[in-house]
Design an enzyme around this catalytic site. Structure first.
Site, PDB file in Angstrom:
ATOM      1  N   SER A  20       0.813  -1.208   0.000  1.00  0.00           N
ATOM      2  CA  SER A  20       0.000   0.000   0.000  1.00  0.00           C
ATOM      3  C   SER A  20       0.856   1.272   0.000  1.00  0.00           C
ATOM      4  O   SER A  20       1.864   1.362   0.681  1.00  0.00           O
ATOM      5  CB  SER A  20      -0.891   0.009   1.241  1.00  0.00           C
ATOM      6  N   CYS A 128      -2.011   4.571  11.765  1.00  0.00           N
ATOM      7  CA  CYS A 128      -2.585   5.921  11.761  1.00  0.00           C
ATOM      8  C   CYS A 128      -2.622   6.478  13.185  1.00  0.00           C
ATOM      9  O   CYS A 128      -2.831   5.727  14.144  1.00  0.00           O
ATOM     10  CB  CYS A 128      -4.022   5.896  11.245  1.00  0.00           C
ATOM     11  N   ASN A 190       4.888  -2.490   8.664  1.00  0.00           N
ATOM     12  CA  ASN A 190       4.752  -1.143   8.151  1.00  0.00           C
ATOM     13  C   ASN A 190       6.105  -0.450   8.342  1.00  0.00           C
ATOM     14  O   ASN A 190       7.058  -1.066   8.830  1.00  0.00           O
ATOM     15  CB  ASN A 190       3.630  -0.407   8.895  1.00  0.00           C
TER      16      ASN A 190
END
Length: 300
Positions: A20, A128, A190
């Site tokens: 992503s 996030c 991530n």
């Protein structure tokens, strides 16, 4: 030769997908890569409303990789549903939508909107900042990971992949929390939080001061975390972090990942995902391996 893998009931023709945020939603890469040859395309993060992202500069090169503080700039779910899903449906590949939000309600709103859309899996970006908890990322607190997973699972119609942050003391704690919350799969890692200072300008290279480090320099850390997580949970894992070749991808599969995602390498070699698919097949042929599952988790 069997290269198909199964992620939470969704069969991928091979274990290679995009990561992503590095591939848009496929359109800008489609002239360089045959998307039909990929196991899946993972879209850029999508929120309930358009996000402008962070101020510039927001990209910096580092040794063995890069840093970004793009801030999840995206056009919002309305435009995404109208423009990006129809584009990807032209291709014979699975669609995984990355979802971002600033509160549990934000995530759930996007997940509900996607419920009736022709997408195969949802990847929830829990790196996030949680605005209700002072901006600490959802993914850094196991209790928050379990709670957000549970909330999303209540409204999701597609299987849910929780994308884990490596910026924690013990990745297995957040992995177990996601499993306890009902996650169908995990993706990791991530980006790692980093900083670069421009010594000539005597200021931060990124306007945001810190950014996410990605690329080959983080691969050994990512492989270790995938290995630990594979031993700690029973969920399928999508491994990522510095993959730039078939050999890199094979490391993740052998460490216990059922699939891999390629990110930063797309920027300097737009055809890299296709090359990795071919490289894995060549490795299997050369080593007389008829089924990819002989490789998945073979290192214990």
């Amino acid at each position: 030769m069997n290269t198909t893998v199964n992620i939470a009931g969704v069969e991928l023709k091979n274990p290679v997908m995009t990561a992503s945020g590095t591939f848009g939603s496929g359109a800008e890469y489609s002239e360089f890569v045959d998307l039909n040859k990929l196991g899946a395309v993972v879209t850029k993060g999508v929120a309930n409303v358009p996000w402008p992202g962070n101020p510039t500069p927001r990209i910096a090169e580092t040794y063995g990789g890069m840093m970004n503080a793009v801030g999840l700039q995206n056009p919002g779910i309305d435009l995404f549903v109208k423009r990006d899903i129809p584009f990807l449906k032209q291709y014979d590949t699975k669609i995984i939508v990355n979802v971002c939000g600033k509160s549990a309600e934000d995530y759930c709103e996007v997940v509900e909107r996607l419920g009736d859309e022709p997408v195969d899996l949802l990847e929830i970006n829990i790196s996030c900042p949680n605005v209700k908890e002072g901006g600490i990322a959802f993914g850094q607190n196991p209790k928050a990971v379990e709670a957000i997973t549970r909330s999303v699972k209540k409204v999701a119609k597609q299987p849910v992949i929780m994308k884990l942050s490596p910026n924690v003391t013990d990745i297995t704690e957040t992995a177990k929390a996601a499993e306890a919350g009902g996650a169908d799969a995990l993706s990791l890692i991530n980006t790692l939080t980093g900083m670069k200072i421009d010594v000539n300008r005597r200021t931060f290279a990124l306007a945001n001061k810190t950014g996410g480090v990605s690329g080959p320099a983080i691969k050994p850390i990512a492989v270790r975390m995938v290995y630990q997580t594979a031993l700690a949970v029973k969920l399928p894992i999508i491994g990522m972090g510095g993959i730039a070749s078939a050999e890199d991808a094979l490391e993740f599969l052998m460490a216990g990942a059922s699939a891999v995602a390629v990110g930063t390498a797309n920027f300097h070699n737009p055809a890299v995902t296709e090359e990795i698919v071919e490289g894995i097949e060549q490795y299997m042929t050369a080593n007389q391996i008829s089924d990819i599952h002989e490789l998945i988790g073979c290192v214990r």
